[in-house]
Design a protein around this motif. Sequence first.
Motif, PDB file in Angstrom:
ATOM      1  N   PHE A 219       0.824  -1.199   0.000  1.00 27.98           N
ATOM      2  CA  PHE A 219       0.000   0.000   0.000  1.00 27.98           C
ATOM      3  C   PHE A 219       0.868   1.262   0.000  1.00 27.98           C
ATOM      4  O   PHE A 219       1.985   1.272   0.540  1.00 27.98           O
ATOM      5  CB  PHE A 219      -0.904   0.027   1.238  1.00 27.98           C
ATOM      6  CG  PHE A 219      -1.961  -1.031   1.253  1.00 27.98           C
ATOM      7  CD1 PHE A 219      -3.246  -0.767   0.793  1.00 27.98           C
ATOM      8  CD2 PHE A 219      -1.682  -2.306   1.733  1.00 27.98           C
ATOM      9  CE1 PHE A 219      -4.227  -1.730   0.811  1.00 27.98           C
ATOM     10  CE2 PHE A 219      -2.659  -3.285   1.754  1.00 27.98           C
ATOM     11  CZ  PHE A 219      -3.931  -3.009   1.290  1.00 27.98           C
ATOM     12  N   THR A 220       0.340   2.319  -0.602  1.00 23.47           N
ATOM     13  CA  THR A 220       0.964   3.638  -0.500  1.00 23.47           C
ATOM     14  C   THR A 220       0.204   4.522   0.486  1.00 23.47           C
ATOM     15  O   THR A 220       0.752   5.475   1.033  1.00 23.47           O
ATOM     16  CB  THR A 220       1.010   4.338  -1.870  1.00 23.47           C
ATOM     17  OG1 THR A 220      -0.317   4.420  -2.403  1.00 23.47           O
ATOM     18  CG2 THR A 220       1.907   3.556  -2.833  1.00 23.47           C
ATOM     19  N   LYS A 221      -1.075   4.186   0.707  1.00 24.28           N
ATOM     20  CA  LYS A 221      -1.888   4.895   1.696  1.00 24.28           C
ATOM     21  C   LYS A 221      -2.627   3.854   2.532  1.00 24.28           C
ATOM     22  O   LYS A 221      -3.183   2.895   1.994  1.00 24.28           O
ATOM     23  CB  LYS A 221      -2.903   5.831   1.021  1.00 24.28           C
ATOM     24  CG  LYS A 221      -2.264   7.003   0.287  1.00 24.28           C
ATOM     25  CD  LYS A 221      -3.331   7.912  -0.302  1.00 24.28           C
ATOM     26  CE  LYS A 221      -2.706   9.104  -1.022  1.00 24.28           C
ATOM     27  NZ  LYS A 221      -3.746  10.006  -1.598  1.00 24.28           N
ATOM     28  N   VAL A 222      -2.620   4.066   3.848  1.00 31.58           N
ATOM     29  CA  VAL A 222      -3.296   3.148   4.759  1.00 31.58           C
ATOM     30  C   VAL A 222      -4.038   3.938   5.830  1.00 31.58           C
ATOM     31  O   VAL A 222      -3.831   5.146   5.991  1.00 31.58           O
ATOM     32  CB  VAL A 222      -2.302   2.171   5.424  1.00 31.58           C
ATOM     33  CG1 VAL A 222      -1.813   1.129   4.444  1.00 31.58           C
ATOM     34  CG2 VAL A 222      -1.135   2.929   6.034  1.00 31.58           C
ATOM     35  N   ASP A 223      -4.873   3.231   6.578  1.00 32.59           N
ATOM     36  CA  ASP A 223      -5.652   3.875   7.637  1.00 32.59           C
ATOM     37  C   ASP A 223      -4.740   4.411   8.742  1.00 32.59           C
ATOM     38  O   ASP A 223      -4.952   5.505   9.264  1.00 32.59           O
ATOM     39  CB  ASP A 223      -6.652   2.883   8.236  1.00 32.59           C
ATOM     40  CG  ASP A 223      -7.656   2.378   7.213  1.00 32.59           C
ATOM     41  OD1 ASP A 223      -7.930   3.113   6.242  1.00 32.59           O
ATOM     42  OD2 ASP A 223      -8.155   1.250   7.373  1.00 32.59           O
ATOM     43  N   VAL A 224      -3.745   3.610   9.108  1.00 36.94           N
ATOM     44  CA  VAL A 224      -2.768   4.015  10.128  1.00 36.94           C
ATOM     45  C   VAL A 224      -1.380   3.852   9.533  1.00 36.94           C
ATOM     46  O   VAL A 224      -0.986   2.744   9.152  1.00 36.94           O
ATOM     47  CB  VAL A 224      -2.896   3.166  11.409  1.00 36.94           C
ATOM     48  CG1 VAL A 224      -1.844   3.581  12.436  1.00 36.94           C
ATOM     49  CG2 VAL A 224      -4.292   3.278  11.998  1.00 36.94           C
ATOM     50  N   VAL A 225      -0.638   4.941   9.435  1.00 33.75           N
ATOM     51  CA  VAL A 225       0.669   4.889   8.796  1.00 33.75           C
ATOM     52  C   VAL A 225       1.697   4.251   9.717  1.00 33.75           C
ATOM     53  O   VAL A 225       1.565   4.308  10.949  1.00 33.75           O
ATOM     54  CB  VAL A 225       1.143   6.304   8.385  1.00 33.75           C
ATOM     55  CG1 VAL A 225       0.200   6.918   7.381  1.00 33.75           C
ATOM     56  CG2 VAL A 225       1.294   7.189   9.605  1.00 33.75           C
ATOM     57  N   PRO A 226       2.737   3.643   9.162  1.00 33.72           N
ATOM     58  CA  PRO A 226       3.800   3.072   9.993  1.00 33.72           C
ATOM     59  C   PRO A 226       4.540   4.196  10.730  1.00 33.72           C
ATOM     60  O   PRO A 226       4.520   5.356  10.312  1.00 33.72           O
ATOM     61  CB  PRO A 226       4.734   2.403   8.974  1.00 33.72           C
ATOM     62  CG  PRO A 226       3.957   2.332   7.703  1.00 33.72           C
ATOM     63  CD  PRO A 226       2.998   3.458   7.724  1.00 33.72           C
ATOM     64  N   GLU A 227       5.208   3.832  11.830  1.00 34.46           N
ATOM     65  CA  GLU A 227       6.028   4.810  12.520  1.00 34.46           C
ATOM     66  C   GLU A 227       7.158   4.122  13.271  1.00 34.46           C
ATOM     67  O   GLU A 227       7.061   2.939  13.623  1.00 34.46           O
ATOM     68  CB  GLU A 227       5.212   5.673  13.475  1.00 34.46           C
ATOM     69  CG  GLU A 227       4.683   4.961  14.697  1.00 34.46           C
ATOM     70  CD  GLU A 227       4.071   5.928  15.693  1.00 34.46           C
ATOM     71  OE1 GLU A 227       4.145   7.138  15.480  1.00 34.46           O
ATOM     72  OE2 GLU A 227       3.515   5.447  16.703  1.00 34.46           O
ATOM     73  N   PHE A 228       8.217   4.883  13.487  1.00 36.20           N
ATOM     74  CA  PHE A 228       9.352   4.400  14.255  1.00 36.20           C
ATOM     75  C   PHE A 228       8.895   4.031  15.664  1.00 36.20           C
ATOM     76  O   PHE A 228       8.093   4.744  16.264  1.00 36.20           O
ATOM     77  CB  PHE A 228      10.414   5.498  14.312  1.00 36.20           C
ATOM     78  CG  PHE A 228      11.656   5.136  15.078  1.00 36.20           C
ATOM     79  CD1 PHE A 228      12.631   4.339  14.520  1.00 36.20           C
ATOM     80  CD2 PHE A 228      11.837   5.611  16.364  1.00 36.20           C
ATOM     81  CE1 PHE A 228      13.785   4.022  15.222  1.00 36.20           C
ATOM     82  CE2 PHE A 228      12.977   5.301  17.084  1.00 36.20           C
ATOM     83  CZ  PHE A 228      13.957   4.507  16.507  1.00 36.20           C
ATOM     84  N   ASN A 303      -7.697  -1.499   7.434  1.00 36.97           N
ATOM     85  CA  ASN A 303      -8.879  -2.220   7.904  1.00 36.97           C
ATOM     86  C   ASN A 303      -8.584  -2.986   9.192  1.00 36.97           C
ATOM     87  O   ASN A 303      -9.066  -4.111   9.406  1.00 36.97           O
ATOM     88  CB  ASN A 303      -9.385  -3.183   6.826  1.00 36.97           C
ATOM     89  CG  ASN A 303      -9.849  -2.452   5.581  1.00 36.97           C
ATOM     90  OD1 ASN A 303     -10.436  -1.372   5.655  1.00 36.97           O
ATOM     91  ND2 ASN A 303      -9.577  -3.032   4.416  1.00 36.97           N
ATOM     92  N   GLY A 304      -7.739  -2.376  10.037  1.00 39.97           N
ATOM     93  CA  GLY A 304      -7.438  -2.955  11.339  1.00 39.97           C
ATOM     94  C   GLY A 304      -6.387  -4.046  11.333  1.00 39.97           C
ATOM     95  O   GLY A 304      -6.073  -4.612  12.385  1.00 39.97           O
ATOM     96  N   LYS A 305      -5.811  -4.359  10.161  1.00 44.79           N
ATOM     97  CA  LYS A 305      -4.825  -5.429  10.064  1.00 44.79           C
ATOM     98  C   LYS A 305      -3.482  -4.878   9.570  1.00 44.79           C
ATOM     99  O   LYS A 305      -3.442  -3.934   8.783  1.00 44.79           O
ATOM    100  CB  LYS A 305      -5.321  -6.515   9.110  1.00 44.79           C
ATOM    101  CG  LYS A 305      -6.590  -7.213   9.568  1.00 44.79           C
ATOM    102  CD  LYS A 305      -7.008  -8.285   8.569  1.00 44.79           C
ATOM    103  CE  LYS A 305      -8.270  -8.988   9.040  1.00 44.79           C
ATOM    104  NZ  LYS A 305      -8.697 -10.048   8.071  1.00 44.79           N
TER     105      LYS A 305
END
Length: 323
Positions: A219-228, A303-305
């Motif tokens: 994905f390039t856009k998600v509901d919750v973005v990754p973070e350090f 979607n929560g996953k």
Amino acid sequence: MNLNLKPIFIFIVSLLIFNEASAQKDTAVYYLNNAGKVVSTKDSADFFLLILPPDTSVDKSLFVVKEYYHNGKIRLMGNSATNNLDLKFQGPMLTFFPNGHRKRISNYEKGTPFGDETEYYPNGKLYNIKNYSLAGNVILTQCSDSAGSVLAKQGQGKWIIYDENFKEIYAEGSIYKGLYDGAWKGKINDSVDFEREFNQGKLISNKTLYKYKPNGEIFTKVDVVPEFAGGIEQFYRFLARTIRYPAVARENGVQGRVIVQFIVEKDGTLNDVKIAKGIGSGCDEEAKRVIELSSPWLPGLQNGKPARVTYSVPISFTLATGK
């Protein structure tokens, strides 16, 4: 008997903007979780941060910073040139384990680690000693195991890195002349290991050993973005501790911003790290090296996953100017 007490204004997290006059005399209180995120109540916090007025007998320009665990025991003591969550530590800083034993003794110069840093095990024994330069270079000096046996001294020998809770070894390998050298092995989590090869501090090989095969849509856009892990503030601190300004770039006055692109896998490990925009003179390679060392992150969610996400990070290289 009437007591005329001078009021003390306690600023909770909802009051983040205040005028300069009150900032000089009041105490700011922030409730935080272990990831460094602000929470709304003390009961939901893992620790709380106090930013107190300067101790004029020591330095009238530095605010006193203290952190306390939820049980009331001291977590951190230091000083900052700023009085908000964007702390710029200055001078000595001490941190402590929940059991009250000292955890780390370090020193800061304008928000950057500088000089010797000594770390301890939760049982009180010496863990390691490192030295930081203002340029961001780190020299590994001494390392011991939790029983007190010396593993490395005078920058040579075996070095071990534990997880944050000292429950297991995250990585281990050899050092030479204070730098990572030779083969290093470690565990990112139960499903992923890694192997890295260093030559006098320079990462020359980095292998991620998956116990599963990465798969699924990227994905390039998600509901919750990754973070350090630890949040953006901890990421900035990680960069400050880890980046070494390339000698060629420094000598030629090369400055600018490198954009590093990578995939954050479902388990938080980083894959396919590459330079999307570079400035050359060794800065691109250094930015890539540092991002690879920052793994694992908190994965993105769709979607929560957990989802595989393409992510980009800008890393700035700026030379300090002086008169």
